[in-house]
Design a protein around this motif. Sequence first.
Motif, mmCIF file in Angstrom:
data_model
loop_
_atom_site.group_PDB
_atom_site.id
_atom_site.type_symbol
_atom_site.label_atom_id
_atom_site.label_comp_id
_atom_site.label_asym_id
_atom_site.label_seq_id
_atom_site.Cartn_x
_atom_site.Cartn_y
_atom_site.Cartn_z
ATOM 1 N N TYR A 30 0.712 -1.091 0.141
ATOM 2 C CA TYR A 30 0.031 0.046 -0.057
ATOM 3 C C TYR A 30 0.670 1.250 0.070
ATOM 4 N N ALA A 31 1.946 1.325 0.903
ATOM 5 C CA ALA A 31 2.888 2.361 1.009
ATOM 6 C C ALA A 31 3.544 2.520 -0.406
ATOM 7 N N ALA A 32 3.896 1.631 -0.794
ATOM 8 C CA ALA A 32 4.715 1.513 -1.851
ATOM 9 C C ALA A 32 3.871 2.225 -3.177
ATOM 10 N N GLY A 33 2.916 1.885 -3.382
ATOM 11 C CA GLY A 33 1.801 2.402 -4.279
ATOM 12 C C GLY A 33 1.518 3.750 -4.025
ATOM 13 N N GLY A 36 4.625 6.013 -5.318
ATOM 14 C CA GLY A 36 4.971 5.912 -6.654
ATOM 15 C C GLY A 36 6.339 5.339 -6.886
ATOM 16 N N ASP A 37 6.980 5.931 -7.858
ATOM 17 C CA ASP A 37 8.336 5.331 -8.203
ATOM 18 C C ASP A 37 9.469 5.744 -7.599
ATOM 19 N N LYS A 63 7.176 11.208 -6.443
ATOM 20 C CA LYS A 63 6.107 12.054 -5.937
ATOM 21 C C LYS A 63 6.530 12.842 -4.434
ATOM 22 N N SER A 64 7.085 12.291 -3.704
ATOM 23 C CA SER A 64 7.313 12.880 -2.250
ATOM 24 C C SER A 64 8.552 12.176 -1.794
ATOM 25 N N ASN A 91 8.940 -1.000 -5.082
ATOM 26 C CA ASN A 91 7.785 -0.915 -5.849
ATOM 27 C C ASN A 91 7.678 -2.386 -6.262
ATOM 28 N N SER A 92 8.391 -3.057 -6.656
ATOM 29 C CA SER A 92 8.148 -4.321 -7.550
ATOM 30 C C SER A 92 8.155 -5.423 -6.705
#
Length: 124
Positions: A30-33, A36-37, A63-64, A91-92
């Motif tokens: 959830y946090a990774a999504g 963002g990248d 994003k942040s 992310n992956s």
Amino acid sequence: MSRENELKYTSEHEWVDAGDGVATVGVTAYAAGQLGDVVYVDLPAVGTEVEAGSSIGEIESTKSVGELYSPVTGTVVEVNDAVAATPELVNSDPLGEGWLVKVSFEALPDLLDLDEYTSLTTEA
């Protein structure tokens, strides 16, 4: 059953796999999504003393910038150098190859189970 059921979670969106006095810590899918990248991860050095709830690093995305918090009090015994070199692993594969640190600890604080964490992330 998925591996997510075996983990514990924090309200700051870290997951914890605690066994034999060592907690493997990462950020949730959830946090990774939400991040963002991921383009950069700043992790503490091995041997760093950490306190539960304290900031121990940063995760920077397109994003942040987000803080990484320690879910346990103890000593960093290992950092994931692969994530430092290839931050997109967060992310992956956030629950696998994207783990961040391992911390030795004496006592595991009260953490969330999957149902409690899922409720937290769907309340917004």
